[in-house]
Design an enzyme around this catalytic site. Structure first.
Site: not given
Ligand code: ACO
Length: 395
Positions: A272, A334
């Site tokens: 991320h 996700e």
């Protein structure tokens, strides 16, 4: 007389910020993302507190107004949404044409979104505004209708059952035509709340750039959908589940993951830009998925997939630490999105459109903030190249 003398400037020496990493654009009351400590605050509430308890409609109002709504305010919004729970004829035509051409659900959603306000709607009772209400109410219907059309089924028409449900409930209802269980509605509410907003991510930035030119909300949401569709942003959960399926058994996890990483592939669902620890949303969604799988008594195959995903996660983190030392790549939202939405019986290519349904409430809040700010977003590029070329005069 005019001269070409250079204009005197007091501009500081330019500094490059590739990917705009670490750059702050504005202040916000929507959400705070703390990447070092792995915390996410939405409208003042830690995501772990808000997402599993609130309804999505409440969170949409919280983001837009900056405070948790009272029951009457929520009822007004629900009523506004119920009264818009039908698709304009033109939207159905767009979806049918997209299904004929076998477009991806995300492409179909992007195409149809521009037509969702093409209907005269009743005066809103809530504060969200007519365009925002039309999109919030109809994007879930468009996702569901497209899924049915591409499978050769008719969309579920607007009816009392669909109108009596919350946004999460109506999305599930319009997909299957069956009234969803309370556990399934709760799981989808938790998901939509978890992904509703996340600082200045790429799609939110896109929406802000578009309205900063004084373009309208629908243009901003259509642009944001385009940004969300990419695999480095909202397009990862489908591939994340595909990866778990490809691995197939715990014994294969290390070999498959190692081969991918050594070939330079990225593992979807990991890493991320802001979080350098585990994404807090992964924990919320992992808990919600575990609860859904338990309460809905999903079959052995689904439970095995859930257990396998846990093994894949642990192995992926171990290998990312070994092969990408110092990058601090951890599980992102996700990975467990994939497991939760799979537990709701949704096909992988609907994961990103459903993410979009949730994130739309966040985009709406940011669009509102950006409109208050009023400043055109217009960063600069540093030119590198020739400055004194000449053209041949032979033509
Ligand atoms: N798997 C393997 N390696 C990775 C991964 C990954 N998932 N993510 C980053 N890396 C590596 C890069 O290859 C790079 O390695 P290098 O330094 O040897 O070249 C290093 O880590 C830094 O990568 P960047 O792309 O510079 O990091 P950035 O902050 O720009 O990337 C991103 C963030 C795009 C999310 C990245 O981690 C990624 O591609 N992850 C996979 C896709 C994904 O899961 N996206 C969903 C994100 S959550 C969301 O948007 C809702």
């Amino acid at each position: 007389m005019t001269t070409n003398a250079p204009i005197e400037t007091t501009e500081a020496a330019p500094e490059l910020h590739p990917g705009l990493a670490g750059v702050y654009l504005a202040t916000t009351g929507t959400s705070r993302v703390d990447g070092q400590n792995g915390s996410l605050v939405i409208g003042g509430y830690p995501v772990e507190e808000l997402a599993p308890k609130a309804e999505f409609e409440e969170v949409a109002l919280l983001l837009r107004a900056g405070r948790f709504p009272d029951p009457e305010e929520t009822a007004r919004l629900k009523n506004d949404l119920a009264r818009r729970r039908d698709l304009p004829e033109i939207a159905l035509q767009v979806l049918a044409a997209a299904a004929e051409r076998k477009l991806t659900p995300m492409d179909a959603l992007r195409m149809v979104t521009g037509s969702l306000t093409w209907q005269s709607d009743p005066e809103p009772e809530s504060d969200l505004g007519p365009e925002a209400l039309a999109l919030l109410a109809r994007m879930p219907l468009a996702v569901a209708a497209y899924d049915r059309l591409r499978r050769g089924l008719s969309p579920i028409p607007a009816d009392d059952a669909g109108r009596s449900l919350s946004l999460a409930g109506s999305l599930l209802y319009h997909l299957s035509g069956k009234e969803p269980s309370a556990a399934r509605i709760r799981a989808l509410n938790t998901y939509l709340n978890t992904v509703v907003d996340h600082g200045l991510n790429a799609s939110t930035f896109t929406a802000r750039v578009i309205v900063s030119t004084r373009a309208d909300l629908v243009s901003a949401v259509v642009g944001a959908l385009g940004a969300l569709s990419g695999p480095l942003h909202g397009g990862a959960p489908g591939p994340a589940l595909d990866l778990v399926r490809e691995i197939g058994s715990p014994q294969r996890a290390e070999a498959v993951l190692r081969e991918k990483l050594e070939a330079g592939e990225r593992l979807m669902g990991f890493g991320h830009r802001v979080y350098k620890v585990r994404d807090p949303r992964a924990m919320v969604l992992s808990d919600a998925a575990a609860r859904l799988y338990r309460e809905e008594e999903l079959g052995d195959e689904d439970r095995d997939l859930f257990d396998l995903a846990k093994t894949v996660e642990a192995e992926a983190i171990r290998l990312l630490d070994e092969l990408k030392p110092g990058r601090r790549l951890r599980t992102n939202v996700e990975f467990y999105t994939a497991l939760l939405l799979h537990g709701l019986g949704l096909p992988t290519d609907l994961f990103t459109p459903i993410f979009a349904v949730g994130r739309t409430a966040g985009w709406i809040a940011h669009i509102h903030e950006q409109e208050q700010d009023g400043k055109l977003i217009r960063p600069r590029l540093m030119y590198q190249g020739e400055t004194n070329r000449t053209l041949s005069t032979t033509v």
